[in-house]
Design a protein around this motif. Structure first.
Motif, short mmCIF file in Angstrom:
data_model
loop_
_atom_site.label_atom_id
_atom_site.label_comp_id
_atom_site.label_asym_id
_atom_site.label_seq_id
_atom_site.Cartn_x
_atom_site.Cartn_y
_atom_site.Cartn_z
N ALA A 133 72.45 61.81 50.72
CA ALA A 133 71.52 62.38 51.70
C ALA A 133 70.25 61.53 51.80
N VAL A 134 69.78 60.98 50.69
CA VAL A 134 68.60 60.11 50.72
C VAL A 134 68.86 58.89 51.60
N TYR A 135 70.01 58.26 51.41
CA TYR A 135 70.36 57.11 52.26
C TYR A 135 70.37 57.51 53.73
N ALA A 136 71.03 58.62 54.04
CA ALA A 136 71.14 59.06 55.43
C ALA A 136 69.77 59.32 56.03
N ALA A 141 65.53 57.59 59.77
CA ALA A 141 64.11 57.37 60.03
C ALA A 141 63.79 55.92 60.34
N GLY A 142 64.82 55.07 60.40
CA GLY A 142 64.60 53.66 60.67
C GLY A 142 64.10 52.88 59.47
N ARG A 143 64.24 53.44 58.28
CA ARG A 143 63.75 52.80 57.04
C ARG A 143 64.95 52.21 56.27
N ARG A 144 65.65 51.33 56.91
CA ARG A 144 66.85 50.76 56.31
C ARG A 144 66.52 49.97 55.04
N GLY A 145 65.41 49.27 55.05
CA GLY A 145 65.01 48.53 53.88
C GLY A 145 64.74 49.42 52.69
N ASP A 146 64.16 50.59 52.93
CA ASP A 146 63.90 51.53 51.85
C ASP A 146 65.21 52.06 51.27
N ALA A 147 66.21 52.23 52.12
CA ALA A 147 67.53 52.65 51.63
C ALA A 147 68.11 51.61 50.69
N PRO A 170 66.74 35.40 51.50
CA PRO A 170 67.49 35.11 52.74
C PRO A 170 68.63 36.07 53.00
N TRP A 171 69.12 36.73 51.95
CA TRP A 171 70.24 37.66 52.14
C TRP A 171 69.78 39.07 52.52
N TRP A 172 68.48 39.30 52.56
CA TRP A 172 67.98 40.65 52.81
C TRP A 172 68.42 41.22 54.17
N PRO A 173 68.35 40.48 55.28
CA PRO A 173 68.77 41.05 56.56
C PRO A 173 70.20 41.58 56.54
N ALA A 174 71.10 40.88 55.84
CA ALA A 174 72.48 41.36 55.76
C ALA A 174 72.56 42.68 55.01
N GLN A 175 71.71 42.85 53.99
CA GLN A 175 71.69 44.12 53.26
C GLN A 175 71.19 45.26 54.16
N GLU A 176 70.15 44.99 54.92
CA GLU A 176 69.65 46.03 55.82
C GLU A 176 70.69 46.40 56.88
N ALA A 177 71.44 45.41 57.34
CA ALA A 177 72.46 45.68 58.36
C ALA A 177 73.53 46.63 57.85
N LEU A 178 73.77 46.62 56.54
CA LEU A 178 74.79 47.48 55.95
C LEU A 178 74.22 48.76 55.36
#
Length: 260
Positions: A133-136, A141-147, A170-178
């Motif tokens: 639920a925290v991830y969701a 809320a648009g806080r993908r980086g916080d997830a 450099p790999w951070w954007p890929a993490q946010e995308a997932l």
């Protein structure tokens, strides 16, 4: 690359390589099929390998609401396009998903599990019960980086200094995308307790593998899995941690999948 349509209409994409009996690869959390690309290349010398993207990742589609049953149907769809039966390999939380697929009765000839991260003792804390639920909530809320940070800090238990510097990597954007798929893997893992009743339903010949130099609790979990999956075998890979080298893992999988 090609694709298959799952039962709920979701398109599941995969890379198909090699020749021989079919092997399907299931990735873990916070990654897509590319995490298994090196392994797929090595296995392709012996098998036809289906390296698929789990729903919500890479070249696969996604359909709400998420349910473990939908992911099992995705595996079933890949098995069907592979000829109706296949060997199955799962890594980390993907190993937990692969075990659930086998327990459901899918036509899996052999099952190999790499370090399913169930927690079977008190050597480390379990992630908070509301993790999915925290991830969701973060993603909504648009806080993908916080997830992603929550996953690294509260679930994986990475050092604070690593988490603090992660956003600049450099790999951070890929993490946010997932980030939206972190909820999926948290749902697969539940409260991280070993699901003994489900494991006992696995009738497929099974190999449980762990790293010889990984954290002791991972080896404890591997031993516990072997005790509850009927007839399962246990193998440790010397010198390997959770991010196992494909060159170390591939020969073990070839031997197991080709064996009688």
């Amino acid at each position: 690359m090609t694709n298959v349509i799952s039962k709920d209409g979701t398109q599941i994409g995969f890379d198909k390589t090699g020749n021989g009996s079919p092997v399907i690869l299931v990735s873990g959390g916070s990654v897509d099929r590319m995490s298994n690309a090196s392994l797929a290349a090595l296995l392709s010398d012996s098998f036809t390998v289906y390296n698929y993207d789990r729903r919500g990742r890479g070249i696969s589609g996604d359909t709400a609401p998420y349910a473990i049953e939908r992911e099992i149907e995705d595996i079933a769809a890949v098995i069907e396009t592979a000829g109706g039966s296949a060997c199955l390999y799962g890594s980390s939380s993907g190993a937990a998903l692969a075990m659930e697929a086998a327990a459901s009765g899918l036509p899996i000839r052999k099952l190999a599990l790499w370090e399913a991260p169930y927690i079977v003792d008190n050597s480390r804390p379990r992630p908070p019960a509301n993790t999915a639920a925290v991830y969701a909530d973060f993603v909504a809320a648009g806080r993908r980086g916080d997830a992603v940070e929550y996953f690294m800090a509260k679930v994986v238990g990475m050092p604070p200094e690593f988490v603090a510097s992660a956003r600049s990597q450099p790999w951070w954007p890929a993490q946010e995308a997932l980030a939206h798929t972190l909820e999926y893997d948290a749902t697969v893992m539940g409260d991280y307790t070993l699901p003994t009743a489900h494991a006992a339903k696995v009738a497929t010949p099974t190999l449980v593998i762990a790293g010889g130099q990984d954290m002791p609790w991972m080896r404890d979990t591997a031993r516990a899995l072997v005790e509850v999956i009927p007839g399962a075998q246990l193998r440790y890979l010397d010198g390997q941690g959770h991010n196992v080298a494909a060159e170390a893992l591939a020969p073990v999988l070839v031997e197991f999948f080709k064996g009688a």
